[in-house]
Design an enzyme around this catalytic site. Structure first.
Site, PDB file in Angstrom:
ATOM      1  N   GLY A 268      -2.618   5.629   2.632  1.00  0.00           N
ATOM      2  CA  GLY A 268      -2.895   4.350   3.263  1.00  0.00           C
ATOM      3  C   GLY A 268      -2.740   3.162   2.332  1.00  0.00           C
ATOM      4  O   GLY A 268      -2.455   2.060   2.774  1.00  0.00           O
ATOM      5  N   MET A 269      -2.944   3.364   1.029  1.00  0.00           N
ATOM      6  CA  MET A 269      -2.896   2.248   0.089  1.00  0.00           C
ATOM      7  C   MET A 269      -1.744   2.333  -0.897  1.00  0.00           C
ATOM      8  O   MET A 269      -1.689   1.562  -1.849  1.00  0.00           O
ATOM      9  CB  MET A 269      -4.211   2.173  -0.698  1.00  0.00           C
ATOM     10  CG  MET A 269      -5.344   1.536   0.062  1.00  0.00           C
ATOM     11  SD  MET A 269      -5.054  -0.203   0.445  1.00  0.00           S
ATOM     12  CE  MET A 269      -5.123  -0.934  -1.181  1.00  0.00           C
ATOM     13  N   GLY A 270      -0.821   3.275  -0.713  1.00  0.00           N
ATOM     14  CA  GLY A 270       0.291   3.290  -1.640  1.00  0.00           C
ATOM     15  C   GLY A 270       1.133   4.528  -1.591  1.00  0.00           C
ATOM     16  O   GLY A 270       0.820   5.495  -0.897  1.00  0.00           O
TER      17      GLY A 270
ATOM     18  N   LYS B 146       1.450   4.671  -8.839  1.00  0.00           N
ATOM     19  CA  LYS B 146       0.976   4.401  -7.479  1.00  0.00           C
ATOM     20  C   LYS B 146       1.418   2.988  -7.158  1.00  0.00           C
ATOM     21  O   LYS B 146       0.969   2.020  -7.773  1.00  0.00           O
ATOM     22  CB  LYS B 146      -0.540   4.526  -7.379  1.00  0.00           C
ATOM     23  CG  LYS B 146      -1.038   4.314  -5.959  1.00  0.00           C
ATOM     24  CD  LYS B 146      -2.507   4.629  -5.836  1.00  0.00           C
ATOM     25  CE  LYS B 146      -2.954   4.540  -4.392  1.00  0.00           C
ATOM     26  NZ  LYS B 146      -4.388   4.863  -4.259  1.00  0.00           N
TER      27      LYS B 146
ATOM     28  N   ASP C 169     -14.033   8.319  -0.559  1.00  0.00           N
ATOM     29  CA  ASP C 169     -12.887   8.909   0.141  1.00  0.00           C
ATOM     30  C   ASP C 169     -12.621  10.313  -0.393  1.00  0.00           C
ATOM     31  O   ASP C 169     -11.474  10.725  -0.536  1.00  0.00           O
ATOM     32  CB  ASP C 169     -11.651   8.019  -0.020  1.00  0.00           C
ATOM     33  CG  ASP C 169     -10.519   8.402   0.940  1.00  0.00           C
ATOM     34  OD1 ASP C 169     -10.801   9.018   1.992  1.00  0.00           O
ATOM     35  OD2 ASP C 169      -9.354   8.079   0.633  1.00  0.00           O
TER      36      ASP C 169
END
Length: 193
Positions: free
Chosen positions: A19-21, A38, A148
């Site tokens: 979701g973030m990279g 990343k 997470d």
């Protein structure tokens, strides 16, 4: 992106997307070693709160020094140089500034890749669980809550060592408040990533 460069890093292979990279194996051409990059996708890097969250991940990781937590080397930005991705505007890609983290490259498999459908036998479970708990305890001692933790964010090396990854949703205990989007996206019953 394979074969392209970001600063002194040459991108070799894709490791995964989240979701973030996007995470890639890259060669650090200065230090002559492989690292994990990343990369914050372009559409997210234009959103100030996403860029802030990305930098917060770097800050969280930089505060940690534990054998069970992936080591961060740097947070950087550079212009992507190389062949354009299929279907992309070559000029737009060539001119884009890319934000990325450089981290230790962990070789092994994620816990979700090795987890049997019926779960681990106790003899296999305990050594992994103890290492994961130790890594999380070290983070908590520094005031960092992962938020997470899931099998895909835990790597097990070929020799059985655990590395906890992806602190993108981590909360720093000393931060007085979170940005509004983080509050909304991490509220009970909602999923991010």
């Amino acid at each position: 992106m394979i074969g392209a460069t970001l600063g002194h890093y040459r991108i070799l292979a894709e490791l995964g997307r989240g979701g973030m990279g996007e995470v890639f194996t890259a060669e650090d051409t200065v230090l002559k070693r492989q690292v994990a990059l990343k990369i914050l996708p372009l559409e997210l890097s234009n959103t100030p709160d996403r860029l802030t969250r990305f930098r917060r991940e770097a800050e969280s990781l930089a505060a940690l020094n534990h054998p069970g937590i992936v080591t961060i080397y740097s947070v950087e930005s550079a212009t992507l140089v190389g062949e354009p991705e299929p279907g992309s505007d070559p000029q737009r890609q060539a001119d884009r500034e890319v934000h990325f983290l450089t981290m230790e490259l962990v070789k092994g498999k994620s816990l979700d890749q090795i987890l049997p459908s019926g779960g681990f036998e106790v003899e296999r479970l305990f050594p992994l669980a103890i290492q994961i708990a130790g890594a999380l305890a070290a983070a908590h001692e520094k005031g960092i809550v992962h938020r997470d933790l899931k099998p895909a964010n835990v790597m097990v090396t070929d020799d059985g060592r655990v590395k906890v990854l992806d602190f993108g949703l981590a909360k720093l205990a000393e931060s007085e408040s979170e940005d509004e989007e983080t509050q909304l996206m991490t509220r009970a019953g909602m999923v991010l990533g």
